[in-house]
Scaffold this active site. Structure first.
Site, short mmCIF file in Angstrom:
data_model
loop_
_atom_site.label_atom_id
_atom_site.label_comp_id
_atom_site.label_asym_id
_atom_site.label_seq_id
_atom_site.Cartn_x
_atom_site.Cartn_y
_atom_site.Cartn_z
N GLY A 1 9.84 2.91 -11.93
CA GLY A 1 10.84 2.03 -12.51
C GLY A 1 10.81 0.64 -11.89
O GLY A 1 9.75 0.12 -11.53
N SER A 2 11.98 0.06 -11.74
CA SER A 2 12.06 -1.34 -11.30
C SER A 2 11.60 -1.57 -9.88
O SER A 2 11.34 -2.72 -9.49
CB SER A 2 13.50 -1.84 -11.47
OG SER A 2 13.85 -1.90 -12.84
N ALA A 3 11.48 -0.51 -9.06
CA ALA A 3 10.93 -0.69 -7.72
C ALA A 3 9.50 -1.22 -7.78
O ALA A 3 9.03 -1.90 -6.87
CB ALA A 3 10.99 0.62 -6.94
#
Length: 485
Positions: A215-217
Site C-alpha cells: 500500500g502507501s508505505a
C-alpha cells in the site's frame, strides 16, 4: 602333510583378503548409502545422545535440551517459545528443523568443523563434539515490545539497525510454542496436526515468509525513484497531477483518501498520502526506471538469506501503464515482506546504503569461545545520499505534521510512512495496516532503528483500519525500546 597345511594357509589368506575387501566396500563405498538409509537408526540415536547447543538473545539462552532418559535422549525445549519462534524455528525429533535451528544445525548439533581444533578428529575418533551456541542480534526488550503490541493479532514486525544490518526484532503473530513439536509420539503428531490445521496459521513466519501488498508505505520507494530519475527536482514544486486522475488507457478514476491532492507537490503527497500524485509519478518514471529502483531496494531478489531464506518481495517486470500506476502506490501485484519494508526504511535512515540484514552475530563453542563472527557488508546502494536526506525530511514531516502522528517520541526525531492496503476482487480482501519508520535520539549521530509493522484486520471496515491508527503505535513501542538501549 605340509602340502595340506600350505593349502589351508592359502585358503585362510584368501578368506582374510575377502573380508578386508568387503570391509573396505562397506566402510568406504557404501558408507554414504548406509548412513542415509531410513532403517539405520544409529545416526539419529547418536544425534540426540548429546545436548544440542543453545540459541541466545540478549546474552541469555532461549533454548535448552532436556534429558528424557529415552533412546532419543535429549529433547529440545524453548524459553518463551512463542516470543522467539520466528527466530529459532523448531528442532523436532519427528519433523526436523526450521529457521535458525535449521540454518545453524551443524553448529548446534556439534557437527561443524569450526568446533574442532583438529580437522576431521570426530570422524577419526568416532566421538561427538559438544554442540556450539548461536548468538543472535535480537534485543529482548524490542522483541517483547513488538510481540505485546501485536497482542495476538495477525501481523508481523521487523526491526533493523540501519548502520549495521543487525535484525533487532523479528516477530510473527499469532505464534506457537516450538517445544510442542520437539519429541516423538502422539502428543507431537497431534500438536503438528492442530497447528497446521489452524486457520490463523501460527507456524507461518509472517515477517520473512509472507508477502503483503505494501500500500502507501511503498510510496517511499516511488518517491526515491522520482528523485533519482530527475522526474522530481524540487519536492515542494507542483507535480502537474490532475484531480481526478484517470488511470492511463482506462476509464477508472483513482481515489484519494486525502484532500488537496490536485497538482500537489511530492512533499504534500507523502505527508498526506496522495494516491493520484504517486501513481502519476510512477507512470512518468516509467517501467525501467521503477524496476531499477525497486531492485536496488531488494525487490525481486530470490537469494536473500539472514541466514534463513527470505521469500522474494515482488514488483512485476512486465505491466501495462495502468498497472504500473497501481504498482507505484503499492497495489496491483506489488507485495513485500515486513523485513523488506524495514529495509526500505533503513535505506532512508542510513543515507541510501542498505546494509545486508543478519540475525546471527557470532557462533561459539559450548564453552563460549567465539569461532566465527558475522562480517558486516553492504547489500545495495538504494539511492544517493542526497535523495535519502530529502526522503528523511519527508518522512519526518509525516510524523510531525501528517498521518503518522501516533509514532512521535519525545526526545527523538522520528520519520514514518503510513500505509493501508486492500486487495482482492472489489477490494473485498483482508485490509492490511502498514507503518514503516526510523528513530534517531536527539543529539545522536545516526538513527538507532528502522521498523516495519503490518497488521491484518480481517474483521475491520475500511474506515476503521489505518497504518497511522493500527500499526504506528506498535512501531513507536519498538522504537522506544531501541532508544532506551
Amino acid at each position: 602333510m605340509i602340502r595340506y597345511i600350505r593349502r589351508a594357509a592359502v585358503l585362510c589368506l584368501l578368506l582374510l583378503a575377502a573380508l578386508l575387501v568387503n570391509a573396505a566396500r562397506v566402510q568406504v563405498f557404501e558408507a554414504g548409502s548406509l548412513n542415509s538409509n531410513p532403517a539405520n537408526r544409529r545416526l539419529i540415536i547418536d544425534r540426540y545422545d548429546e545436548p544440542r547447543g543453545d540459541i541466545l538473545a540478549g546474552g541469555g539462552a532461549v533454548t535448552s535440551s532436556n534429558d528424557t532418559g529415552e533412546q532419543l535422549r535429549y529433547e529440545r525445549s524453548y524459553t518463551q517459545g512463542p516470543l522467539y519462534a520466528p527466530v529459532t524455528g523448531y528442532a523436532s525429533q519427528t519433523y526436523g528443523t526450521t529457521l535458525l535451528e535449521n540454518a545453524e544445525d551443524s553448529i548446534l548439533s556439534g557437527a561443524s568443523l569450526l568446533l574442532t581444533r583438529i580437522p576431521y578428529w570426530n570422524d577419526l575418533s568416532r566421538t561427538q563434539q559438544p554442540g556450539g551456541n548461536v548468538v543472535t542480534t535480537i534485543k529482548p526488550s524490542m522483541q517483547q515490545a513488538a510481540f505485546s503490541g501485536l497482542n495476538n493479532r495477525r501481523g508481523a514486525v521487523a526491526a533493523i539497525e540501519p548502520s549495521t544490518g543487525k535484525i533487532l526484532a523479528l516477530v510473527s503473530s499469532p505464534s506457537y510454542d516450538p517445544g510442542l513439536l520437539s519429541g516423538t509420539g502422539k502428543q507431537v503428531t497431534d500438536a503438528w496436526s492442530r497447528l497446521n490445521g489452524s486457520s490463523v496459521q501460527p507456524m507461518l513466519n509472517r515477517a520473512i515468509r509472507q508477502t503483503y501488498p505494501p500500500g502507501s508505505a511503498f510510496k517511499i520507494v516511488t518517491a526515491a525513484a522520482a528523485l533519482e530519475a530527475g522526474v522530481v527536482t524540487d519536492v515542494e514544486a507542483p507535480t502537474g497531477t490532475p484531480d481526478p486522475y484517470v488511470l492511463p488507457g482506462t476509464s477508472t478514476t483513482l481515489p484519494n483518501e486525502a484532500t488537496g491532492c490536485g497538482n500537489a507537490s511530492l512533499a504534500y503527497a507523502i505527508q498526506w498520502s496522495c494516491n493520484t500524485v504517486m501513481a502519476h509519478l510512477g507512470v512518468r518514471i516509467g517501467m525501467q526506471g521503477m524496476l531499477d529502483t525497486v531492485e536496488r531496494f531488494g525487490f525481486n531478489d530470490p537469494g536473500l538469506r539472514i541466514p534463513s531464506g527470505v521469500v522474494p518481495s515482488n514488483f512485476d517486470t512486465r505491466m501495462t501503464v495502468d498497472q504500473l500506476a497501481l504498482s507505484s502506490i503499492g497495489q496491483f501485484d506489488t507485495s513485500a515482506t515486513p523485513l523488506q519494508m524495514a529495509m526500505v526504511s533503513a535505506a532512508v535512515a542510513n543515507g541510501g546504503d542498505i546494509r545486508h540484514p543478519y540475525l546471527v552475530d557470532r557462533v561459539t563453542t559450548s564453552g563460549g569461545d567465539t569461532v566465527s563472527r558475522h562480517s558486516r557488508k553492504s547489500y545495495h546502494r538504494a539511492m544517493t545520499p542526497s535523495t535519502a536526506q530529502q526522503l528523511k525530511q519527508l518522512m519526518t514531516d509525516v510524523v510531525e505534521k501528517g498521518t503518522g502522528a501516533k509514532a512521535a517520541i519525545d526526545g527523538a526525531q522520528v520519520g514514518g510512512k503510513t500505509g493501508t492496503a486492500q486487495h482482492g476482487m472489489g477490494n473485498a480482501g483482508t485490509p492490511y495496516a502498514w507503518f514503516i519508520s526510523w528513530a534517531q535520539a536527539d543529539h545522536a549521530a545516526r538513527p538507532a532503528v528502522a521498523v516495519a509493522v503490518v497488521v491484518e484486520e480481517a474483521s475491520a471496515e475500511r474506515g476503521e483500519i489505518s497504518g497511522g491508527g493500527s500499526a504506528a503505535p506498535i512501531a513507536r513501542a519498538v522504537m522506544e525500546a531501541a532508544l532506551r538501549h
